[in-house]
Design a protein around this motif. Structure first.
Motif, PDB file in Angstrom:
ATOM      1  N   ARG A  24     -34.494 -52.943   6.466  1.00 22.07           N
ATOM      2  CA  ARG A  24     -34.756 -54.118   5.641  1.00 22.07           C
ATOM      3  C   ARG A  24     -34.171 -53.939   4.238  1.00 22.07           C
ATOM      4  NH1 ARG A  24     -40.522 -57.144   5.856  1.00 22.07           N
ATOM      5  NH2 ARG A  24     -39.571 -58.492   7.371  1.00 22.07           N
ATOM      6  N   VAL A  25     -34.351 -52.769   3.655  1.00 21.64           N
ATOM      7  CA  VAL A  25     -33.808 -52.499   2.315  1.00 21.64           C
ATOM      8  C   VAL A  25     -32.288 -52.566   2.345  1.00 21.64           C
ATOM      9  CG1 VAL A  25     -33.531 -50.706   0.561  1.00 21.64           C
ATOM     10  CG2 VAL A  25     -35.790 -51.181   1.506  1.00 21.64           C
ATOM     11  N   ALA A  26     -31.674 -52.016   3.380  1.00 19.52           N
ATOM     12  CA  ALA A  26     -30.212 -52.040   3.488  1.00 19.52           C
ATOM     13  C   ALA A  26     -29.699 -53.471   3.558  1.00 19.52           C
ATOM     14  CB  ALA A  26     -29.761 -51.245   4.711  1.00 19.52           C
ATOM     15  N   VAL A  30     -27.221 -55.290   0.801  1.00 24.21           N
ATOM     16  CA  VAL A  30     -25.948 -55.907   1.195  1.00 24.21           C
ATOM     17  C   VAL A  30     -25.898 -57.365   0.746  1.00 24.21           C
ATOM     18  CG1 VAL A  30     -24.588 -56.661   3.180  1.00 24.21           C
ATOM     19  CG2 VAL A  30     -25.492 -54.344   3.108  1.00 24.21           C
ATOM     20  N   VAL A  31     -26.975 -58.099   0.931  1.00 24.07           N
ATOM     21  CA  VAL A  31     -27.014 -59.504   0.521  1.00 24.07           C
ATOM     22  C   VAL A  31     -26.836 -59.630  -0.992  1.00 24.07           C
ATOM     23  CG1 VAL A  31     -28.503 -61.528   0.329  1.00 24.07           C
ATOM     24  CG2 VAL A  31     -28.337 -60.308   2.498  1.00 24.07           C
ATOM     25  N   VAL A  32     -27.508 -58.789  -1.754  1.00 26.62           N
ATOM     26  CA  VAL A  32     -27.388 -58.840  -3.215  1.00 26.62           C
ATOM     27  C   VAL A  32     -25.961 -58.532  -3.639  1.00 26.62           C
ATOM     28  CG1 VAL A  32     -28.092 -57.695  -5.356  1.00 26.62           C
ATOM     29  CG2 VAL A  32     -29.817 -58.375  -3.688  1.00 26.62           C
ATOM     30  N   VAL A  38     -19.513 -62.771  -4.935  1.00 29.40           N
ATOM     31  CA  VAL A  38     -19.143 -64.190  -4.861  1.00 29.40           C
ATOM     32  C   VAL A  38     -19.243 -64.838  -6.239  1.00 29.40           C
ATOM     33  CG1 VAL A  38     -19.871 -66.437  -3.966  1.00 29.40           C
ATOM     34  CG2 VAL A  38     -19.675 -64.482  -2.424  1.00 29.40           C
ATOM     35  N   VAL A  39     -20.294 -64.542  -6.982  1.00 30.89           N
ATOM     36  CA  VAL A  39     -20.456 -65.116  -8.321  1.00 30.89           C
ATOM     37  C   VAL A  39     -19.329 -64.659  -9.238  1.00 30.89           C
ATOM     38  CG1 VAL A  39     -21.919 -65.076 -10.390  1.00 30.89           C
ATOM     39  CG2 VAL A  39     -22.941 -65.467  -8.148  1.00 30.89           C
ATOM     40  N   VAL A  40     -18.988 -63.389  -9.189  1.00 27.42           N
ATOM     41  CA  VAL A  40     -17.904 -62.877 -10.035  1.00 27.42           C
ATOM     42  C   VAL A  40     -16.581 -63.537  -9.667  1.00 27.42           C
ATOM     43  CG1 VAL A  40     -16.537 -60.814 -10.549  1.00 27.42           C
ATOM     44  CG2 VAL A  40     -19.027 -60.683 -10.569  1.00 27.42           C
TER      45      VAL A  40
END
Length: 74
Positions: A24-26, A30-32, A38-40
């Protein structure tokens, strides 16, 4: 093979729980990372495609081929 003094079912339960948490943490990491990338990219593309330049002279429509000009940002 389980550590001495621990039942195999307990050991299996703890191992599955830890594996679930790590997975779950992984996924969250990855999502973050993907969102940040994408924002950059969006910011960089927006800056490169911007046609605004400080002190740029724009033609202001005044009808009938008017030659009115306006300086922006300068």
């Amino acid at each position: 093979m389980t550590p001495s003094g621990m039942e195999q079912a307990t050991f299996r339960f703890v191992a599955q729980h830890l594996n679930h948490c790590v997975t779950r943490v992984a996924v969250v990491v990855v999502v973050v990372v993907v969102v940040v990338v994408v924002v950059v990219v969006v910011i960089v593309v927006a800056k490169k495609s911007s046609h605004y330049r400080p002190g740029q002279i724009l033609r202001v429509s005044g009808g009938r081929g008017s030659q009115n000009f306006k300086t922006i940002g300068g």
